[in-house]
Design a protein around this motif. Structure first.
Motif, mmCIF file in Angstrom:
data_model
loop_
_atom_site.group_PDB
_atom_site.id
_atom_site.type_symbol
_atom_site.label_atom_id
_atom_site.label_comp_id
_atom_site.label_asym_id
_atom_site.label_seq_id
_atom_site.Cartn_x
_atom_site.Cartn_y
_atom_site.Cartn_z
ATOM 1 N N PRO A 138 -12.206 -12.257 -22.850
ATOM 2 C CA PRO A 138 -12.374 -11.400 -21.680
ATOM 3 C C PRO A 138 -11.096 -11.061 -20.913
ATOM 4 C CG PRO A 138 -12.940 -13.636 -21.104
ATOM 5 C CD PRO A 138 -12.545 -13.660 -22.554
ATOM 6 N N ASN A 139 -9.938 -11.235 -21.532
ATOM 7 C CA ASN A 139 -8.700 -10.951 -20.805
ATOM 8 C C ASN A 139 -8.654 -9.524 -20.282
ATOM 9 O OD1 ASN A 139 -7.855 -13.502 -21.374
ATOM 10 N ND2 ASN A 139 -5.965 -12.913 -22.401
ATOM 11 N N VAL A 140 -8.247 -9.377 -19.026
ATOM 12 C CA VAL A 140 -8.014 -8.081 -18.406
ATOM 13 C C VAL A 140 -6.538 -8.020 -18.032
ATOM 14 C CG1 VAL A 140 -8.607 -6.546 -16.492
ATOM 15 C CG2 VAL A 140 -10.362 -8.050 -17.485
ATOM 16 N N LEU A 141 -5.870 -6.916 -18.371
ATOM 17 C CA LEU A 141 -4.462 -6.742 -18.038
ATOM 18 C C LEU A 141 -4.311 -5.484 -17.199
ATOM 19 C CD1 LEU A 141 -1.440 -7.443 -18.268
ATOM 20 C CD2 LEU A 141 -1.392 -6.094 -20.396
ATOM 21 N N VAL A 142 -3.667 -5.642 -16.044
ATOM 22 C CA VAL A 142 -3.406 -4.532 -15.136
ATOM 23 C C VAL A 142 -1.894 -4.383 -15.015
ATOM 24 C CG1 VAL A 142 -3.900 -3.563 -12.853
ATOM 25 C CG2 VAL A 142 -5.448 -5.282 -13.842
ATOM 26 N N THR A 143 -1.390 -3.164 -15.186
ATOM 27 C CA THR A 143 0.044 -2.929 -15.031
ATOM 28 C C THR A 143 0.272 -1.714 -14.137
ATOM 29 O OG1 THR A 143 0.164 -1.564 -17.032
ATOM 30 C CG2 THR A 143 0.607 -3.902 -17.292
ATOM 31 N N VAL B 253 0.843 -1.214 0.000
ATOM 32 C CA VAL B 253 0.000 0.000 0.000
ATOM 33 C C VAL B 253 0.874 1.259 0.000
ATOM 34 C CG1 VAL B 253 -2.190 0.889 0.875
ATOM 35 C CG2 VAL B 253 -1.451 -1.363 1.576
ATOM 36 N N SER B 254 1.911 1.264 -0.828
ATOM 37 C CA SER B 254 2.843 2.391 -0.854
ATOM 38 C C SER B 254 2.335 3.572 -1.664
ATOM 39 C CB SER B 254 4.203 1.940 -1.401
ATOM 40 O OG SER B 254 4.077 1.396 -2.704
ATOM 41 N N ASP B 255 1.222 3.387 -2.384
ATOM 42 C CA ASP B 255 0.639 4.480 -3.169
ATOM 43 C C ASP B 255 -0.800 4.091 -3.477
ATOM 44 O OD1 ASP B 255 0.329 6.833 -4.562
ATOM 45 O OD2 ASP B 255 1.930 6.443 -6.016
ATOM 46 N N THR B 256 -1.546 5.020 -4.038
ATOM 47 C CA THR B 256 -2.914 4.739 -4.466
ATOM 48 C C THR B 256 -2.893 4.024 -5.818
ATOM 49 O OG1 THR B 256 -3.143 6.839 -5.625
ATOM 50 C CG2 THR B 256 -3.736 6.808 -3.262
ATOM 51 N N ILE B 257 -4.095 3.727 -6.325
ATOM 52 C CA ILE B 257 -4.215 2.987 -7.588
ATOM 53 C C ILE B 257 -4.402 3.907 -8.795
ATOM 54 C CG2 ILE B 257 -5.084 0.885 -6.513
ATOM 55 C CD1 ILE B 257 -7.937 1.944 -7.350
ATOM 56 N N HIS B 258 -4.239 5.212 -8.600
ATOM 57 C CA HIS B 258 -4.469 6.154 -9.702
ATOM 58 C C HIS B 258 -3.714 5.777 -10.970
ATOM 59 C CE1 HIS B 258 -6.093 8.650 -6.488
ATOM 60 N NE2 HIS B 258 -6.477 9.565 -7.382
ATOM 61 N N HIS B 259 -2.483 5.276 -10.815
ATOM 62 C CA HIS B 259 -1.634 5.021 -11.983
ATOM 63 C C HIS B 259 -1.610 3.559 -12.384
ATOM 64 C CE1 HIS B 259 0.314 8.951 -10.580
ATOM 65 N NE2 HIS B 259 -0.461 9.212 -11.616
ATOM 66 N N HIS B 260 -2.602 2.793 -11.935
ATOM 67 C CA HIS B 260 -2.775 1.444 -12.469
ATOM 68 C C HIS B 260 -3.384 1.562 -13.868
ATOM 69 C CE1 HIS B 260 -1.791 0.146 -8.515
ATOM 70 N NE2 HIS B 260 -2.270 -1.072 -8.632
ATOM 71 N N HIS B 261 -2.763 0.900 -14.822
ATOM 72 C CA HIS B 261 -3.201 0.938 -16.221
ATOM 73 C C HIS B 261 -3.986 -0.337 -16.508
ATOM 74 C CE1 HIS B 261 -2.795 0.611 -20.655
ATOM 75 N NE2 HIS B 261 -2.766 1.940 -20.620
ATOM 76 N N ILE B 262 -5.211 -0.173 -17.004
ATOM 77 C CA ILE B 262 -6.126 -1.295 -17.229
ATOM 78 C C ILE B 262 -6.429 -1.425 -18.714
ATOM 79 C CG2 ILE B 262 -8.315 -2.361 -16.572
ATOM 80 C CD1 ILE B 262 -6.660 -1.623 -14.127
ATOM 81 N N SER B 263 -6.344 -2.658 -19.219
ATOM 82 C CA SER B 263 -6.830 -2.967 -20.566
ATOM 83 C C SER B 263 -7.845 -4.093 -20.444
ATOM 84 C CB SER B 263 -5.682 -3.418 -21.476
ATOM 85 O OG SER B 263 -4.708 -2.415 -21.612
ATOM 86 N N MET B 264 -8.985 -3.944 -21.100
ATOM 87 C CA MET B 264 -9.966 -5.031 -21.130
ATOM 88 C C MET B 264 -10.849 -4.927 -22.353
ATOM 89 S SD MET B 264 -13.041 -4.299 -18.411
ATOM 90 C CE MET B 264 -12.642 -2.986 -17.270
ATOM 91 N N ASN B 265 -11.305 -6.081 -22.802
ATOM 92 C CA ASN B 265 -12.167 -6.154 -23.973
ATOM 93 C C ASN B 265 -13.623 -6.084 -23.526
ATOM 94 O OD1 ASN B 265 -9.980 -6.503 -25.751
ATOM 95 N ND2 ASN B 265 -9.904 -8.684 -25.282
ATOM 96 N N SER B 266 -14.147 -4.873 -23.495
ATOM 97 C CA SER B 266 -15.536 -4.659 -23.116
ATOM 98 C C SER B 266 -16.068 -3.457 -23.875
ATOM 99 C CB SER B 266 -15.656 -4.418 -21.609
ATOM 100 O OG SER B 266 -16.971 -4.034 -21.266
ATOM 101 N N PHE C 20 -11.823 0.863 -22.049
ATOM 102 C CA PHE C 20 -10.498 0.350 -21.706
ATOM 103 C C PHE C 20 -9.941 -0.555 -22.800
ATOM 104 C CE2 PHE C 20 -12.286 1.527 -17.631
ATOM 105 C CZ PHE C 20 -11.199 2.054 -16.936
ATOM 106 N N ARG C 21 -10.555 -0.525 -23.983
ATOM 107 C CA ARG C 21 -10.145 -1.454 -25.030
ATOM 108 C C ARG C 21 -8.723 -1.204 -25.507
ATOM 109 N NH1 ARG C 21 -15.425 -0.662 -28.683
ATOM 110 N NH2 ARG C 21 -14.968 1.465 -27.966
#
Length: 345
Positions: A260-265, A187-200, A226-227
């Protein structure tokens, strides 16, 4: 073969804690109470092993767990409008535990059950099979439910969650896991800069009670597209009405396309999370209304400390057509799987 093993410990209330450890020293800890995942320890790009989910160091807090940290959710994950539904001309009235609405199976849903636990180990994976029987009428739901949830950790750094269930009466059922991920680590930072890709291509519109309106909305031209990938902060800072009404962020059901793959980086840590499932969609929740009781790593609770990926069908299907259904017939077997793969860029 190296460190592949299972550790067990007794905790409060005679609950049992299981820690699954693979050959790469990835660790996943869970409780038989609520099937709650309490920690997931994975490396960053520099080899630092850190926890990437929210939870309580003090297990006493899981007794109330208003944020549903890490828990198995059922019978029905999500909100059911006016705590009632009708099927085949018969009406069912559920516990109202969020205003006049029903949330996450009620106050005594699957997240509050002590599951029967059976650990297992093979040459390349370790896991725990959890079993729970929910009696006819519990929470207002029809049918006796025999539910199994199996957590498996592989040497490919995959957490496989298998759900299966049967019922002796037609009922409503869609289970999920409610872990809050934060790939920054500890929990060293918030999730603001999490990058999400998903097919929806579509999401389900909500009203101010966070109840689906029945409208299925195209993501085109919205912060819900988020495509091609985008940061979570796009929705957190958006003036788009659907982002604002949930407390600035996301708490919506996305309907998956064929793949339905979701990728979080997360670029600072280099951690990645890939989500694969045979569920028809997913609620993505950016902890916009997290309750102020976190006791993790000296961090005070605040919004946006974690993001949930609640793979499931849609409880809105009990009131609206065109939604992925949560109805389970007495001759049907509920069999779903979600795979979380932990990696490094």
């Amino acid at each position: 073969m190296g460190n592949l093993k299972i550790q067990t410990n007794k905790t409060i209330e005679n609950w049992t804690s299981f820690t699954l450890i693979n050959d790469n020293d990835v660790k996943i800890s869970l409780l038989d109470f609520g099937g709650i995942i309490t920690e997931i320890i994975v490396p960053d790009k520099n080899g630092n092993m850190e926890n990437i989910v929210l939870g309580y160091h003090n297990h006493e807090k899981y007794k109330s767990n208003p944020n549903f940290f890490g828990a198995i959710i059922g019978r029905v994950a999500g909100r059911i409008q006016n705590s009632s539904f009708t099927h085949n001309g018969e009406s069912f009235f559920l516990e109202a535990n969020e205003g006049k609405h029903h949330l996450h199976g009620g106050n005594n849903g699957f997240h509050k059950a002590i599951w029967e636990a059976e650990p297992f180990q093979t040459i390349d994976q370790v896991g725990v099979k959890l079993t729970h029987t929910s009696p006819d009428g519990e929470g207002g739901y029809p049918g006796n439910i025999q539910a199994n949830v199996t957590y498996t950790l592989t040497n490919d750094n995959q957490l496989i969650i298998d759900y299966d269930a049967t019922t002796d009466k037609t009922t409503a059922l869609t289970m999920t896991n409610h872990s809050y991920f934060n790939l920054n680590g500890n929990v060293s930072d918030t999730i603001h800069h999490h990058h999400i890709s998903m097919n929806s291509q579509q999401f389900i519109e909500l009203n101010h009670d966070l109840i689906p309106t029945g409208n299925v909305v195209s993501v085109d031209g919205t912060p819900f597209d988020f495509r091609q990938g985008r940061m979570l902060e796009d929705g957190i800072h958006s003036n788009y009405e659907q982002n604002k009404l949930v407390g600035n962020g996301y708490d919506h059901y996305f309907i998956f396309d064929q793949d339905p793959n979701v990728l979080v980086t997360e670029s600072n840590s280099g951690r990645t999370l890939t989500i694969q499932t045979n569920q028809p969609g997913m609620v993505m929740y950016t902890s916009n209304s997290i309750v102020d009781d976190l006791d993790q790593d000296g961090i005070q609770s605040e919004k946006y400390l974690g993001v949930c990926f609640e793979t499931q069908a849609s409880p809105a299907s009990l009131h609206f057509d065109r939604m992925p259904t949560v109805v389970l017939g007495e001759n049907q077997v509920y069999k779903k799987q979600t795979v979380f793969t932990f990696g490094i860029v």
